[in-house]
Design an enzyme around this catalytic site. Structure first.
Site, PDB file in Angstrom:
ATOM      1  N   LYS A  36       8.592 -26.612 -35.483  1.00  0.00           N
ATOM      2  CA  LYS A  36       9.384 -25.111 -34.900  1.00  0.00           C
ATOM      3  C   LYS A  36      10.690 -25.093 -35.293  1.00  0.00           C
ATOM      4  O   LYS A  36      11.351 -25.563 -34.956  1.00  0.00           O
ATOM      5  CB  LYS A  36       8.752 -25.297 -34.139  1.00  0.00           C
ATOM      6  CG  LYS A  36       8.826 -24.244 -32.557  1.00  0.00           C
ATOM      7  CD  LYS A  36       8.287 -24.479 -31.169  1.00  0.00           C
ATOM      8  CE  LYS A  36       8.075 -23.247 -30.247  1.00  0.00           C
ATOM      9  NZ  LYS A  36       6.888 -23.157 -29.683  1.00  0.00           N
ATOM     10  N   GLU A  40      -5.541 -23.866 -17.831  1.00  0.00           N
ATOM     11  CA  GLU A  40      -5.528 -23.292 -16.605  1.00  0.00           C
ATOM     12  C   GLU A  40      -6.783 -23.647 -15.713  1.00  0.00           C
ATOM     13  O   GLU A  40      -6.232 -24.140 -14.176  1.00  0.00           O
ATOM     14  CB  GLU A  40      -5.645 -21.199 -17.090  1.00  0.00           C
ATOM     15  CG  GLU A  40      -4.080 -21.825 -17.395  1.00  0.00           C
ATOM     16  CD  GLU A  40      -3.591 -21.158 -18.969  1.00  0.00           C
ATOM     17  OE1 GLU A  40      -5.292 -22.268 -18.980  1.00  0.00           O
ATOM     18  OE2 GLU A  40      -2.477 -20.880 -19.046  1.00  0.00           O
ATOM     19  N   ARG A  91      -8.321 -16.918 -16.566  1.00  0.00           N
ATOM     20  CA  ARG A  91      -9.281 -17.921 -16.746  1.00  0.00           C
ATOM     21  C   ARG A  91     -10.024 -18.285 -16.129  1.00  0.00           C
ATOM     22  O   ARG A  91     -11.343 -19.395 -16.553  1.00  0.00           O
ATOM     23  CB  ARG A  91      -8.929 -18.802 -17.593  1.00  0.00           C
ATOM     24  CG  ARG A  91      -7.909 -18.730 -18.852  1.00  0.00           C
ATOM     25  CD  ARG A  91      -7.833 -19.444 -19.650  1.00  0.00           C
ATOM     26  NE  ARG A  91      -7.780 -18.401 -21.389  1.00  0.00           N
ATOM     27  CZ  ARG A  91      -7.629 -18.979 -22.651  1.00  0.00           C
ATOM     28  NH1 ARG A  91      -7.446 -20.231 -22.607  1.00  0.00           N
ATOM     29  NH2 ARG A  91      -7.637 -18.668 -23.331  1.00  0.00           N
TER      30      ARG A  91
HETATM   31  C1  LIG Z   1      -3.813 -19.459 -21.887  1.00  0.00           C
HETATM   32  C2  LIG Z   1      -2.652 -19.306 -21.574  1.00  0.00           C
HETATM   33  N1  LIG Z   1      -1.903 -19.995 -21.759  1.00  0.00           N
HETATM   34  C3  LIG Z   1      -0.200 -19.974 -21.279  1.00  0.00           C
HETATM   35  C4  LIG Z   1      -0.228 -19.426 -22.643  1.00  0.00           C
HETATM   36  C5  LIG Z   1       1.553 -19.364 -23.179  1.00  0.00           C
HETATM   37  N2  LIG Z   1       2.035 -19.744 -24.809  1.00  0.00           N
HETATM   38  C6  LIG Z   1       2.198 -18.774 -25.586  1.00  0.00           C
HETATM   39  S1  LIG Z   1       2.312 -19.927 -26.306  1.00  0.00           S
HETATM   40  C7  LIG Z   1       2.709 -21.682 -25.989  1.00  0.00           C
HETATM   41  C8  LIG Z   1       2.894 -22.744 -26.748  1.00  0.00           C
HETATM   42  C9  LIG Z   1       1.819 -22.638 -27.714  1.00  0.00           C
HETATM   43  O1  LIG Z   1       1.837 -24.186 -28.423  1.00  0.00           O
HETATM   44  P1  LIG Z   1       1.698 -24.297 -29.772  1.00  0.00           P
HETATM   45  O2  LIG Z   1       0.143 -23.527 -30.535  1.00  0.00           O
HETATM   46  O3  LIG Z   1       1.683 -25.833 -30.213  1.00  0.00           O
HETATM   47  O4  LIG Z   1       2.106 -23.150 -30.807  1.00  0.00           O
HETATM   48  P2  LIG Z   1       4.203 -23.304 -31.496  1.00  0.00           P
HETATM   49  O5  LIG Z   1       4.805 -22.502 -30.611  1.00  0.00           O
HETATM   50  O6  LIG Z   1       4.081 -24.525 -30.990  1.00  0.00           O
HETATM   51  O7  LIG Z   1       3.358 -22.864 -32.944  1.00  0.00           O
HETATM   52  C10 LIG Z   1       2.093 -21.685 -24.213  1.00  0.00           C
HETATM   53  C11 LIG Z   1       2.001 -21.919 -23.923  1.00  0.00           C
HETATM   54  C12 LIG Z   1      -0.940 -18.758 -23.472  1.00  0.00           C
HETATM   55  N3  LIG Z   1      -0.070 -17.687 -24.185  1.00  0.00           N
HETATM   56  N4  LIG Z   1      -1.965 -18.676 -22.928  1.00  0.00           N
END
Ligand SMILES: Cc1ncc(C[n+]2csc(CCOP(=O)(O)OP(=O)(O)O)c2C)c(N)n1
Length: 631
Positions: free
Chosen positions: A286, A375, A403
């Site tokens: 990342k 969630e 959700r």
């Molecule tokens: C249902 C939901 N909960 C929380 C989020 C907030 N959120 C956005 S990106 C993220 C992390 C995603 O991590 P990953 O899939 O590993 O992607 P990366 O950013 O590491 O590439 C979170 C928790 C979301 N978008 N949707």
């Protein structure tokens, strides 16, 4: 702006395909630089897109989008995809009013196969597309879900995989594993992914699989049976490792280096020939290619404006003189309460930094829980804690709480459990746009029996509500507050118990009564300052609770005023204003009521101010409504 040799000639994936495989390394470099150049000035998500540059280039080089479908999970990492699919020159409008959406959107481009913003939807959506392709006889179509290891912690992703394993469709799941969510990724799956990444026997299997794939082309028409033979052997080794994906009937490939664009192209090309549902495990970093982002991935998930040469961020400089963020008031207050009430525990689904639950996690690590992007689980887990006597504060962004509605109803409210829901980012959030606005919660919480629905106008009241909610046997209690700062620099007030269902008079007046809920009520002071000059006297009531409503106060208001305005940072339909209208009708008052809030449509991205204006409840809009009523 830097010089771009290739990127400025790439207006579609077709253009990308004109280049030689070797040139993709340079193209990836340029794409990365372009993201840095633009996002440093037009802020948005950052580190995630940098991490998938090579993967994005490889996907568009190998597959035939938009015929083939690429489904990005969450979509915050899809900037490279947008730039390569005709949106390079408009990319600087990202997240701005009228500009590009910060996430893929089906209304924006045919290359955006599915609208996203919330996590863990990609596998189910892609499976639907893959099955649809089968039904339509499009056997040459490829559907690819790209999902991060964070998003993979969401239950929906598992539901999708479980189903994919029994559908013989052409689905490729790419697991983009960077070992991070926004904060460090958590949970058993995360540990598992680390284990298979480092396991020696896995790497041996991986080598065998790729040796086989390397030979595919040489074997021509007999390839299928050859692979099958070898694969059966390989598979038995894999199965011995009880690969979780194989166990769900997905063929597992990897882990592979996600920054070697040429190797990725080769692998994806090979996987095209392998039918059925499969998963490719790709390892990425990342923030790749921008040192500060690589070193502090959480901050650089969405860093705001920054200097692309020095890495200095241009935010937070005047923090000390301003009022604090509601989030920080939440975090600090929770710690204060938890120091006295040993039953208090904190729960966050993957948002420790964003929600400031981190403050509790640092102080009471054993009493706070990041449960992953989950969630539904967060709510039912809280219910379990509560039924056994603990006092959970379950903090979920309003939009993500959508959700977990059934868990709120079925697991908490029916059993009248003492769970406090702190709904962060209530109301219009601004540049994240339609998928992230927290506009429905007042309406959906209001209809749940046993639920107390509260929204503080300022920080002291947030503290009072949190204090009140943790007192014995209050039952399910939801407290919603907005993104960003409040209005009270000296917020650390002594906490008081509030009487549930009691509002307060902020200001008396003669002409129009404004009844507000939550922090949006702070605009009324400015409205008053303007209207007083025109000899218009408004009364202002901060109702504090949508449910129970302060009926005593409402009786006084409706007896006194025949002109009433309700103000909420949420949907008009079914929300706070509707509750006031219902009260008025049921009690035979017939005042003129104007409800201000969000109309029955999805609001796109822009600054919070711009969006309030569009919805007619910025200061100007409220003034206009008052004057219109008085005409
Ligand atoms: C249902 C939901 N909960 C929380 C989020 C907030 N959120 C956005 S990106 C993220 C992390 C995603 O991590 P990953 O899939 O590993 O992607 P990366 O950013 O590491 O590439 C979170 C928790 C979301 N978008 N949707």
């Amino acid at each position: 702006m830097s010089d771009y040799k290739f990127l400025h000639k790439i207006n579609s994936p077709e253009d990308l395909k004109k280049y030689k495989n070797e040139e993709l390394i340079e193209i990836s470099k340029e794409l990365r630089q372009y993201i840095i150049d633009v996002v440093s000035e037009s802020p948005g998500h950052f580190a995630s897109s940098l991490g998938v540059v090579e993967l994005t280039v490889a996907l568009h080089y190998v597959f035939n989008s938009p015929y083939d479908k690429i489904v990005w999970d969450v979509g915050h990492q899809a900037y490279g995809h947008k730039i390569l699919t005709g949106r390079r020159d408009s990319f600087h409008t990202n997240r701005k009013l009228g500009g590009l959406c910060g996430f893929p959107s089906v209304f924006e481009s045919e290359y955006d196969a599915f609208g996203v913003g919330h996590s863990s939807t990609s596998i189910s959506a892609a499976l639907g597309m893959a099955v649809s392709a089968c039904l339509k006889g499009e056997n040459d179509k490829h559907v690819i879900a790209v999902i991060g290891d964070g998003a993979m912690t969401g239950g929906l992703a598992f539901e999708g995989m479980n189903n994919a394993g029994v559908e013989n469709s052409n689905l490729l799941i790419i697991l983009n594993d960077n070992n991070m969510s926004i904060d460090p990724n958590v949970g058993g799956l995360n540990q598992y992914l680390l284990d298979i990444t480092t396991s020696k026997s896995y790497n041996k299997v991986k080598k065998e699989v790729w040796d086989v794939l390397g030979k595919i082309r040489k074997f021509g028409p007999n390839t299928r049976s050859f692979i099958q033979k070898i694969e059966n052997g390989v598979k038995s080794v894999i199965m011995k490792q009880s690969n979780i994906f194989e166990a769900m009937n997905l063929r597992y490939f990897g882990p592979v280096n996600g920054h070697d664009v040429n190797q990725l192209v080769k692998i994806l090309d090979d996987l095209k020939d392998i039918k059925g549902p499969k998963l490719l495990h790709v390892l990425t970093k990342k923030g790749k290619g921008f040192e500060n982002a690589e070193n502090d991935q959480t901050t650089w998930h969405a860093p705001g404006k920054f200097d692309k040469d020095t890495g200095e961020r241009f935010v937070g400089k005047s923090d000390k003189i301003l009022a604090p963020k509601f989030q920080d008031v939440f975090g600090n207050t929770l710690v204060e309460l938890a120091e006295k009430n040993k039953k208090i525990v904190g729960i966050t689904p993957a948002m420790p930094s964003g929600s400031s639950m981190k403050i509790m996690m640092e102080k009471f690590p054993e009493r706070s829980f990041d449960v992953g992007i989950a969630e539904q689980h967060a709510v039912t887990f809280s219910a379990g804690l509560a039924v056994d006597g603990m006092m959970p504060f379950c903090n979920i962004y309003s939009t993500f709480m959508q959700r977990a509605f059934d868990q709120v109803v079925h697991d908490v409210a029916i059993q009248k459990l003492n769970v406090v829901f702190c709904l962060d980012r209530g109301g219009l959030v601004g540049d994240d746009g339609a998928t992230h606005h927290g506009t429905l919660d007042l309406a959906y919480m209001r209809i749940v029996p046993n639920m107390i629905v509260a929204a503080p106008m300022d920080e002291p009241d947030l503290r009072n509500m949190m204090y009140t909610a943790q007192l014995p046997n209050k039952g399910p209690f939801s407290i919603r507050y907005p993104r960003g700062r409040g209005v009270t620099p000296n917020w650390k007030t002594e906490m008081q118990e509030l009487i549930i269902g009691k509002g307060r008079v902020i200001k008396e007046g003669k002409d129009v009564a404004i009844l507000s809920i939550g922090a949006i009520g702070n605009l009324v002071k400015e409205v008053d300052n303007i209207l007083i000059k025109e000899d218009i006297g408004i009364a202002h009531y901060d109702m504090r609770f949508v449910k129970p409503l302060d009926e005593e106060l409402l009786n006084i208001i409706f007896k006194k005023f025949d002109k009433v305005i309700t103000l909420e940072d949420g949907v008009i339909q079914g929300g706070f204003g509707s509750a006031v209208l219902e009260f008025m009708m049921e009690n035979d008052y017939n005042s003129k009521v104007k409800r201000l809030g969000i109309p029955d449509q999805f609001i796109e991205h822009g600054t919070q101010q711009e969006l309030y204006h569009i919805c007619g409840y910025d200061v100007e809009g409220i003034c206009n409504s008052v004057k219109k009523m008085l005409k």
